[in-house]
Design a protein around this motif. Structure first.
Motif, mmCIF file in Angstrom:
data_model
loop_
_atom_site.group_PDB
_atom_site.id
_atom_site.type_symbol
_atom_site.label_atom_id
_atom_site.label_comp_id
_atom_site.label_asym_id
_atom_site.label_seq_id
_atom_site.Cartn_x
_atom_site.Cartn_y
_atom_site.Cartn_z
ATOM 1 N N ALA A 223 -26.887 6.754 50.696
ATOM 2 C CA ALA A 223 -27.451 6.354 51.979
ATOM 3 C C ALA A 223 -28.329 5.127 51.821
ATOM 4 C CB ALA A 223 -28.265 7.511 52.573
ATOM 5 N N VAL A 224 -29.146 5.118 50.777
ATOM 6 C CA VAL A 224 -30.039 3.982 50.526
ATOM 7 C C VAL A 224 -29.233 2.729 50.186
ATOM 8 C CG1 VAL A 224 -31.871 3.077 49.051
ATOM 9 C CG2 VAL A 224 -31.916 5.475 49.761
ATOM 10 N N VAL A 225 -28.249 2.900 49.306
ATOM 11 C CA VAL A 225 -27.429 1.755 48.891
ATOM 12 C C VAL A 225 -26.620 1.214 50.059
ATOM 13 C CG1 VAL A 225 -25.538 1.003 47.399
ATOM 14 C CG2 VAL A 225 -27.304 2.533 46.513
ATOM 15 N N SER A 226 -26.021 2.114 50.844
ATOM 16 C CA SER A 226 -25.203 1.695 51.972
ATOM 17 C C SER A 226 -26.033 0.958 53.014
ATOM 18 C CB SER A 226 -24.527 2.908 52.610
ATOM 19 O OG SER A 226 -23.742 2.521 53.715
ATOM 20 N N GLY A 227 -27.195 1.516 53.344
ATOM 21 C CA GLY A 227 -28.081 0.850 54.301
ATOM 22 C C GLY A 227 -28.550 -0.491 53.791
ATOM 23 N N GLY A 228 -28.848 -0.560 52.491
ATOM 24 C CA GLY A 228 -29.292 -1.827 51.900
ATOM 25 C C GLY A 228 -28.194 -2.866 51.876
ATOM 26 N N LEU A 229 -26.953 -2.412 51.611
ATOM 27 C CA LEU A 229 -25.821 -3.333 51.594
ATOM 28 C C LEU A 229 -25.578 -3.905 52.982
ATOM 29 C CD1 LEU A 229 -23.479 -4.621 50.049
ATOM 30 C CD2 LEU A 229 -22.111 -2.590 50.562
ATOM 31 N N THR A 230 -25.694 -3.047 53.981
ATOM 32 C CA THR A 230 -25.534 -3.512 55.359
ATOM 33 C C THR A 230 -26.607 -4.535 55.709
ATOM 34 O OG1 THR A 230 -24.487 -1.451 56.094
ATOM 35 C CG2 THR A 230 -25.561 -2.787 57.780
ATOM 36 N N LEU A 231 -27.858 -4.236 55.347
ATOM 37 C CA LEU A 231 -28.962 -5.157 55.622
ATOM 38 C C LEU A 231 -28.739 -6.505 54.960
ATOM 39 C CD1 LEU A 231 -31.842 -5.743 56.696
ATOM 40 C CD2 LEU A 231 -32.723 -4.753 54.573
ATOM 41 N N SER A 232 -28.280 -6.485 53.703
ATOM 42 C CA SER A 232 -28.128 -7.724 52.939
ATOM 43 C C SER A 232 -26.936 -8.560 53.386
ATOM 44 C CB SER A 232 -27.995 -7.402 51.440
ATOM 45 O OG SER A 232 -26.782 -6.722 51.181
ATOM 46 N N THR A 233 -26.017 -7.975 54.160
ATOM 47 C CA THR A 233 -24.872 -8.742 54.654
ATOM 48 C C THR A 233 -25.016 -9.123 56.120
ATOM 49 O OG1 THR A 233 -23.653 -6.681 55.094
ATOM 50 C CG2 THR A 233 -23.280 -7.739 52.968
ATOM 51 N N TYR A 234 -25.432 -8.165 56.937
ATOM 52 C CA TYR A 234 -25.512 -8.387 58.382
ATOM 53 C C TYR A 234 -26.551 -9.450 58.737
ATOM 54 C CZ TYR A 234 -25.780 -7.217 63.388
ATOM 55 O OH TYR A 234 -25.756 -7.270 64.755
ATOM 56 N N LEU A 235 -27.731 -9.371 58.138
ATOM 57 C CA LEU A 235 -28.819 -10.293 58.477
ATOM 58 C C LEU A 235 -28.459 -11.756 58.227
ATOM 59 C CD1 LEU A 235 -31.706 -10.681 59.485
ATOM 60 C CD2 LEU A 235 -32.504 -10.295 57.145
ATOM 61 N N PRO A 236 -27.976 -12.119 57.027
ATOM 62 C CA PRO A 236 -27.622 -13.533 56.828
ATOM 63 C C PRO A 236 -26.454 -13.995 57.691
ATOM 64 C CG PRO A 236 -27.011 -12.229 54.910
ATOM 65 C CD PRO A 236 -27.851 -11.351 55.777
ATOM 66 N N MET A 237 -25.537 -13.085 58.006
ATOM 67 C CA MET A 237 -24.416 -13.470 58.865
ATOM 68 C C MET A 237 -24.897 -13.777 60.275
ATOM 69 S SD MET A 237 -21.007 -11.349 57.767
ATOM 70 C CE MET A 237 -21.621 -9.731 58.161
ATOM 71 N N ALA A 238 -25.792 -12.949 60.789
ATOM 72 C CA ALA A 238 -26.331 -13.190 62.129
ATOM 73 C C ALA A 238 -27.120 -14.501 62.162
ATOM 74 C CB ALA A 238 -27.220 -12.021 62.551
ATOM 75 N N LYS A 239 -27.893 -14.754 61.127
ATOM 76 C CA LYS A 239 -28.680 -15.986 61.072
ATOM 77 C C LYS A 239 -27.774 -17.216 60.967
ATOM 78 C CE LYS A 239 -33.044 -14.268 59.200
ATOM 79 N NZ LYS A 239 -34.017 -14.358 58.083
ATOM 80 N N ARG A 240 -26.665 -17.064 60.278
ATOM 81 C CA ARG A 240 -25.733 -18.186 60.144
ATOM 82 C C ARG A 240 -25.123 -18.545 61.493
ATOM 83 N NH1 ARG A 240 -22.474 -16.017 56.593
ATOM 84 N NH2 ARG A 240 -23.911 -16.482 54.906
ATOM 85 N N LEU A 241 -24.749 -17.534 62.266
ATOM 86 C CA LEU A 241 -24.190 -17.810 63.595
ATOM 87 C C LEU A 241 -25.253 -18.412 64.501
ATOM 88 C CD1 LEU A 241 -21.862 -17.643 65.604
ATOM 89 C CD2 LEU A 241 -22.590 -15.306 66.163
ATOM 90 N N LYS A 242 -26.468 -17.891 64.436
ATOM 91 C CA LYS A 242 -27.555 -18.426 65.254
ATOM 92 C C LYS A 242 -27.776 -19.905 64.972
ATOM 93 C CE LYS A 242 -31.827 -18.837 64.398
ATOM 94 N NZ LYS A 242 -33.262 -18.741 64.073
ATOM 95 N N LYS A 243 -27.849 -20.266 63.705
ATOM 96 C CA LYS A 243 -28.090 -21.663 63.337
ATOM 97 C C LYS A 243 -26.977 -22.568 63.845
ATOM 98 C CE LYS A 243 -29.126 -24.700 59.432
ATOM 99 N NZ LYS A 243 -28.259 -25.781 59.932
ATOM 100 N N HIS A 244 -25.733 -22.111 63.720
ATOM 101 C CA HIS A 244 -24.614 -22.952 64.138
ATOM 102 C C HIS A 244 -24.605 -23.148 65.656
ATOM 103 C CE1 HIS A 244 -20.834 -25.004 63.751
ATOM 104 N NE2 HIS A 244 -20.221 -24.156 64.559
ATOM 105 N N LEU A 245 -24.797 -22.068 66.407
ATOM 106 C CA LEU A 245 -24.791 -22.176 67.869
ATOM 107 C C LEU A 245 -25.979 -22.996 68.368
ATOM 108 C CD1 LEU A 245 -23.729 -18.561 68.966
ATOM 109 C CD2 LEU A 245 -22.292 -20.595 68.645
ATOM 110 N N ALA A 246 -27.131 -22.847 67.713
ATOM 111 C CA ALA A 246 -28.326 -23.587 68.133
ATOM 112 C C ALA A 246 -28.176 -25.084 67.905
ATOM 113 C CB ALA A 246 -29.554 -23.067 67.387
ATOM 114 N N ASP A 247 -27.368 -25.469 66.925
ATOM 115 C CA ASP A 247 -27.200 -26.885 66.589
ATOM 116 C C ASP A 247 -26.157 -27.597 67.448
ATOM 117 O OD1 ASP A 247 -29.116 -26.723 64.629
ATOM 118 O OD2 ASP A 247 -27.701 -26.441 62.976
ATOM 119 N N LEU A 248 -25.434 -26.847 68.268
ATOM 120 C CA LEU A 248 -24.387 -27.455 69.090
ATOM 121 C C LEU A 248 -24.976 -28.107 70.346
ATOM 122 C CD1 LEU A 248 -21.725 -24.593 68.934
ATOM 123 C CD2 LEU A 248 -21.680 -26.760 67.675
ATOM 124 N N PRO A 249 -24.368 -29.198 70.834
ATOM 125 C CA PRO A 249 -24.855 -29.865 72.054
ATOM 126 C C PRO A 249 -24.930 -28.936 73.259
ATOM 127 C CG PRO A 249 -23.243 -31.242 70.937
ATOM 128 C CD PRO A 249 -23.224 -29.909 70.234
#
Length: 291
Positions: free
Chosen positions: A218-244
């Motif tokens: 449970a700890v490993v699975s939750g941690g794996l989700t946190l370590s993947t989901y967060l940077p992916m969401a931030k990557r999409l945010k940065k790309h959309l924010a930079d568009l005209p």
């Protein structure tokens, strides 16, 4: 036999998961309700009204304010999906056949939730029809590209930028249907879907390994989700924010309005099978499950 091969195809697998997740209760974000709630603490009533009727950019809401709101939404969705993933890891190896598919589906569902929220903040139109559970081809295409951006694929970045450019020139309130289903953008959608199908299979396997040990899993699975989901969401945010499309200072001038439905054949994008070298730690983590 042919049908069986289609099911095994990574592209078909991804679209099947995406369609299934889009039907889950609570996955679809109501644009007006979300913008009103998310902007309430940061904007005036007039700004909120115009953001809903037009777009946040048209309402003059700065990217800095939108970044704050986007980060709040990202934190909320990350905490929620990580907690659900950890809970799914509790039963241990005996429950794997039930928990792993469910965990993957809820993970994709939360990817859809944050993709919609970020899209609406950064001036994309409503992605889902209020009526029915269906998902049209244009929405499937743009969501696939959004997921591609989240996974770090360069061709998806370019394709999203192209679609956003068309919409910015048109001051459009709907996705450019033909651009997302014909021309050179559609092959990028298909290649992105195939890549994502492979990555999600690896992710599901990685979490399956993590869940094999009760409590620890449970700890490993939750941690794996946190370590993947967060940077992916931030990557999409940065790309959309930079568009005209998200820039309040960007105005479509007379003569800039184009059909937006046809993509010139001479334009090129990085093919999905050549872009894996540009993906960052998210893809690496999904490919290397820990013991």
């Amino acid at each position: 036999m042919k049908k069986g091969k289609e099911v095994e195809n990574p592209e078909s697998r991804f679209f099947a998961v995406l369609l299934a997740a889009a039907k889950f209760p609570g996955v679809r974000i109501h644009r007006e309700a979300y913008l009103r709630s998310a902007l309430a603490r940061h904007c005036s009533e007039d700004e909120i009204r115009r953001a809903i009727e037009e777009t946040p950019a048209a309402a003059g809401i700065t990217v800095e304010v939108l970044d704050k709101v986007a980060n709040e939404s990202i934190r909320y969705e990350t905490a929620k999906v990580s907690a659900l993933s950890a809970a799914a890891g509790m039963p241990g190896i005996l429950a794997l056949p039930a928990t792993v598919p469910a965990d993957l589906a809820q993970y994709v569902g939360h990817m859809l939730r944050i993709a919609q929220k970020l899209a609406y903040l950064y001036s994309w139109p409503d992605l889902f029809d209020d009526e029915g559970e269906g998902v049209d081809d244009a929405t499937m295409g743009v969501l696939t590209l959004f997921f591609g951006v989240m996974f770090g694929t360069q061709s998806a970045n370019a394709a999203v930028g192209k679609v956003a450019g068309m919409m910015s020139k048109q001051v459009a309130k709907k996705l450019p249907q033909k651009a997302l289903t014909k021309g050179v953008i559609y092959p990028i959608v298909k290649k992105s879907a195939a890549y994502l199908g492979v990555q999600m299979t690896k992710q599901s396997f990685a979490k399956g390994v993590a869940k094999a040990i009760p409590l620890v899993g449970a700890v490993v699975s939750g941690g794996l989700t946190l370590s993947t989901y967060l940077p992916m969401a931030k990557r999409l945010k940065k790309h959309l924010a930079d568009l005209p499309l998200a820039d309040p200072s960007h105005q479509a001038s007379a003569g800039d309005v184009v059909d937006g439905e046809v993509v010139e054949e001479h334009e090129t994008f990085v093919p999905a099978d050549a872009e894996l070298h540009d993906a960052d730690t998210t893809a690496v983590k999904l490919e290397q499950p820990r013991d």
